[in-house]
Design a protein around this motif. Structure first.
Motif, mmCIF file in Angstrom:
data_model
loop_
_atom_site.group_PDB
_atom_site.id
_atom_site.type_symbol
_atom_site.label_atom_id
_atom_site.label_comp_id
_atom_site.label_asym_id
_atom_site.label_seq_id
_atom_site.Cartn_x
_atom_site.Cartn_y
_atom_site.Cartn_z
ATOM 1 N N LYS A 55 -90.347 -34.613 43.789
ATOM 2 C CA LYS A 55 -89.570 -34.518 45.030
ATOM 3 C C LYS A 55 -90.365 -35.042 46.226
ATOM 4 O O LYS A 55 -89.786 -35.544 47.187
ATOM 5 C CB LYS A 55 -89.150 -33.063 45.272
ATOM 6 C CG LYS A 55 -88.086 -32.570 44.301
ATOM 7 C CD LYS A 55 -87.743 -31.118 44.559
ATOM 8 C CE LYS A 55 -86.715 -30.588 43.576
ATOM 9 N NZ LYS A 55 -86.387 -29.162 43.812
ATOM 10 N N GLU A 79 -76.085 -40.281 35.231
ATOM 11 C CA GLU A 79 -76.805 -39.018 35.428
ATOM 12 C C GLU A 79 -77.506 -38.566 34.151
ATOM 13 O O GLU A 79 -76.955 -38.630 33.066
ATOM 14 C CB GLU A 79 -75.819 -37.950 35.883
ATOM 15 C CG GLU A 79 -76.434 -36.599 36.194
ATOM 16 C CD GLU A 79 -75.400 -35.611 36.706
ATOM 17 O OE1 GLU A 79 -75.166 -34.597 36.016
ATOM 18 O OE2 GLU A 79 -74.801 -35.889 37.768
ATOM 19 N N ARG A 93 -85.934 -31.473 31.900
ATOM 20 C CA ARG A 93 -86.617 -30.209 32.150
ATOM 21 C C ARG A 93 -88.100 -30.487 32.382
ATOM 22 O O ARG A 93 -88.764 -31.089 31.550
ATOM 23 C CB ARG A 93 -86.425 -29.255 30.975
ATOM 24 C CG ARG A 93 -87.019 -27.863 31.197
ATOM 25 C CD ARG A 93 -86.590 -26.890 30.117
ATOM 26 N NE ARG A 93 -85.175 -26.580 30.209
ATOM 27 C CZ ARG A 93 -84.295 -26.842 29.268
ATOM 28 N NH1 ARG A 93 -84.672 -27.426 28.150
ATOM 29 N NH2 ARG A 93 -83.025 -26.528 29.426
ATOM 30 N N ALA A 125 -91.887 -30.814 39.302
ATOM 31 C CA ALA A 125 -90.705 -31.005 40.143
ATOM 32 C C ALA A 125 -91.113 -31.190 41.598
ATOM 33 O O ALA A 125 -90.551 -32.023 42.318
ATOM 34 C CB ALA A 125 -89.764 -29.815 39.995
ATOM 35 N N ASP A 151 -84.683 -27.589 35.593
ATOM 36 C CA ASP A 151 -83.828 -28.704 35.191
ATOM 37 C C ASP A 151 -83.573 -29.581 36.405
ATOM 38 O O ASP A 151 -82.968 -29.118 37.384
ATOM 39 C CB ASP A 151 -82.505 -28.194 34.635
ATOM 40 C CG ASP A 151 -82.675 -27.527 33.296
ATOM 41 O OD1 ASP A 151 -83.750 -27.660 32.719
ATOM 42 O OD2 ASP A 151 -81.742 -26.861 32.825
ATOM 43 N N LEU A 152 -84.018 -30.824 36.349
ATOM 44 C CA LEU A 152 -83.831 -31.758 37.448
ATOM 45 C C LEU A 152 -82.751 -32.774 37.104
ATOM 46 O O LEU A 152 -82.653 -33.228 35.958
ATOM 47 C CB LEU A 152 -85.143 -32.485 37.771
ATOM 48 C CG LEU A 152 -86.265 -31.678 38.432
ATOM 49 C CD1 LEU A 152 -87.390 -32.604 38.867
ATOM 50 C CD2 LEU A 152 -85.748 -30.892 39.620
ATOM 51 N N ARG A 153 -81.969 -33.130 38.094
ATOM 52 C CA ARG A 153 -80.896 -34.113 37.931
ATOM 53 C C ARG A 153 -81.407 -35.475 38.409
ATOM 54 O O ARG A 153 -81.759 -35.648 39.572
ATOM 55 C CB ARG A 153 -79.678 -33.671 38.743
ATOM 56 C CG ARG A 153 -78.529 -34.655 38.795
ATOM 57 C CD ARG A 153 -77.367 -34.009 39.535
ATOM 58 N NE ARG A 153 -76.272 -34.931 39.771
ATOM 59 C CZ ARG A 153 -76.064 -35.563 40.920
ATOM 60 N NH1 ARG A 153 -76.893 -35.378 41.933
ATOM 61 N NH2 ARG A 153 -75.035 -36.376 41.056
ATOM 62 N N HIS A 209 -80.285 -35.268 32.900
ATOM 63 C CA HIS A 209 -80.981 -34.025 33.258
ATOM 64 C C HIS A 209 -82.256 -33.904 32.432
ATOM 65 O O HIS A 209 -82.238 -34.076 31.215
ATOM 66 C CB HIS A 209 -80.085 -32.812 33.019
ATOM 67 C CG HIS A 209 -78.968 -32.695 34.009
ATOM 68 N ND1 HIS A 209 -78.981 -31.797 35.045
ATOM 69 C CD2 HIS A 209 -77.803 -33.391 34.130
ATOM 70 C CE1 HIS A 209 -77.877 -31.926 35.748
ATOM 71 N NE2 HIS A 209 -77.147 -32.892 35.213
ATOM 72 N N SER A 216 -82.457 -41.495 42.194
ATOM 73 C CA SER A 216 -82.345 -40.226 42.909
ATOM 74 C C SER A 216 -82.887 -39.105 42.037
ATOM 75 O O SER A 216 -82.741 -39.125 40.816
ATOM 76 C CB SER A 216 -80.879 -39.949 43.266
ATOM 77 O OG SER A 216 -80.716 -38.643 43.769
ATOM 78 N N ILE A 217 -83.536 -38.122 42.687
ATOM 79 C CA ILE A 217 -84.047 -36.936 42.003
ATOM 80 C C ILE A 217 -83.519 -35.707 42.719
ATOM 81 O O ILE A 217 -83.852 -35.470 43.879
ATOM 82 C CB ILE A 217 -85.590 -36.913 41.985
ATOM 83 C CG1 ILE A 217 -86.149 -38.148 41.287
ATOM 84 C CG2 ILE A 217 -86.113 -35.645 41.302
ATOM 85 C CD1 ILE A 217 -87.653 -38.266 41.371
ATOM 86 N N GLN A 218 -82.662 -34.973 42.046
ATOM 87 C CA GLN A 218 -82.098 -33.740 42.607
ATOM 88 C C GLN A 218 -81.468 -33.998 43.979
ATOM 89 O O GLN A 218 -81.613 -33.208 44.913
ATOM 90 C CB GLN A 218 -83.188 -32.665 42.716
ATOM 91 C CG GLN A 218 -82.686 -31.245 42.678
ATOM 92 C CD GLN A 218 -82.150 -30.858 41.294
ATOM 93 O OE1 GLN A 218 -82.193 -31.619 40.350
ATOM 94 N NE2 GLN A 218 -81.652 -29.644 41.190
#
Length: 307
Positions: A249, A235, A239, A245, A102-104, A237, A267-269
């Motif tokens: 990143k 925000e 998956r 991921a 799960d990425l924010r 979230h 922004s990612i995570q």
């Protein structure tokens, strides 16, 4: 005596298995059992438990079945005769398959409702972004590797496992790949199979429902000078697979990579998208503020552009 004092599960005493003889035995029977045990050990990479069971079966078959080497011929024949093994049977611990992460994501925009349209657009956009990266990726390196515990014994003869490094844009990821020798030792064919396995099976990105299981939620905008040039963000979230991921990143801090900005992702995570500029924030917020307003004609479009 030892077996009466120590019962399974055995404590960690440094010796996982003890083979012993409970009753009297002849040197011929012991020699036969030893020969059987060594034959198994020399023939294959076997576990002590299984090697003992095979050797003990051979002992029972030839040394007790026809009563040749049983000290007391009147003794009741059973599997209790002969050697014994003190220890626990081995357990195959199957690891839990790697789950998606799960990425924010922080997306440039005003206070909004995360409805199906918004989330579906982000899902499709991120899915397309990952497809682009993998389609354009290149096989950088490959080396032989042992299969994962979950795959051991599932492949037929001729299948091999390789650890492959692939590069896409600024990202670099490693994958464990299993397949036929013909595929794994042909770089071009292996590269095509990896791409197919990663992106052509199913959609990669899925929005994560909130705690109540609904896909909509009113969010207040956040502000941070380190993201979206200080513009408001909300925000979301998502998956995604572990490899995806890693790719995202890697791409976020790359100044020259603009595809994330196209989706408004700031922004990612917790990693800021470095290519986000003030004019991007102005353009995206302009459209957010015009939600619900009538579309303008092409002649009037110039007067509506953000400054």
């Amino acid at each position: 005596m030892l077996s009466s004092l120590v019962s399974p599960p055995l404590p960690m005493i440094g010796v996982p298995y003890i083979i012993y003889w409970k009753s009297a035995f002849s040197s011929y029977a012991a020699s036969h059992f030893r020969q059987g045990l060594l034959s198994v050990v020399q023939s294959s990479c076997s576990h002590t438990w299984d090697a003992f069971q095979l050797a003990h079966a051979s002992y029972r078959l030839y040394c007790t079945w026809n009563n040749q080497f049983v000290p007391d011929s009147n003794q009741k024949l059973s599997s209790k005769l002969g050697s014994h093994l003190l220890g626990d049977s081995p357990k195959i611990n199957i690891p839990i398959p790697e789950k998606d992460l799960d990425l924010r994501f922080l997306v440039c925009g005003l206070s909004c409702t995360l409805d199906a349209c918004l989330l579906g657009s982000l899902e499709d956009g991120l899915n397309a972004l990952l497809n682009i990266e993998i389609r354009g990726s290149k096989l950088h390196n490959r080396v032989s590797a042992a299969p994962s515990p979950l795959q051991e014994g599932t492949f037929s003869r001729g299948f091999v496992t390789m650890r492959c490094d692939i590069t896409c844009s600024c990202a670099h990821i490693s994958l464990l790949v299993s397949g036929s020798a013909q595929t794994c030792f042909d770089d071009q064919l292996l590269e095509c199979h990896i791409k197919s396995a990663l992106i052509e099976k199913s959609q990669l990105v899925h929005a994560v429902p909130n705690s109540e299981g609904r896909m909509s939620s009113l969010l207040n905008p956040l502000n941070s000078v380190s993201m979206a040039c200080g513009a408001s963000v909300f925000e979301v979230h998502m998956r995604v697979p572990t490899w995806a991921a890693q790719v995202l990143k890697y791409l976020a801090p790359e100044v020259s990579y603009r595809s994330l900005v196209t989706l408004g992702i700031a922004s990612i995570q917790g990693i800021s998208v470095a290519s986000f500029e003030m004019e991007d924030a102005d353009r995206l917020l302009f459209f957010c503020r015009r939600q619900g307003m009538d579309f303008v004609s092409e002649d009037d479009a110039a007067s509506c552009r953000p400054r």
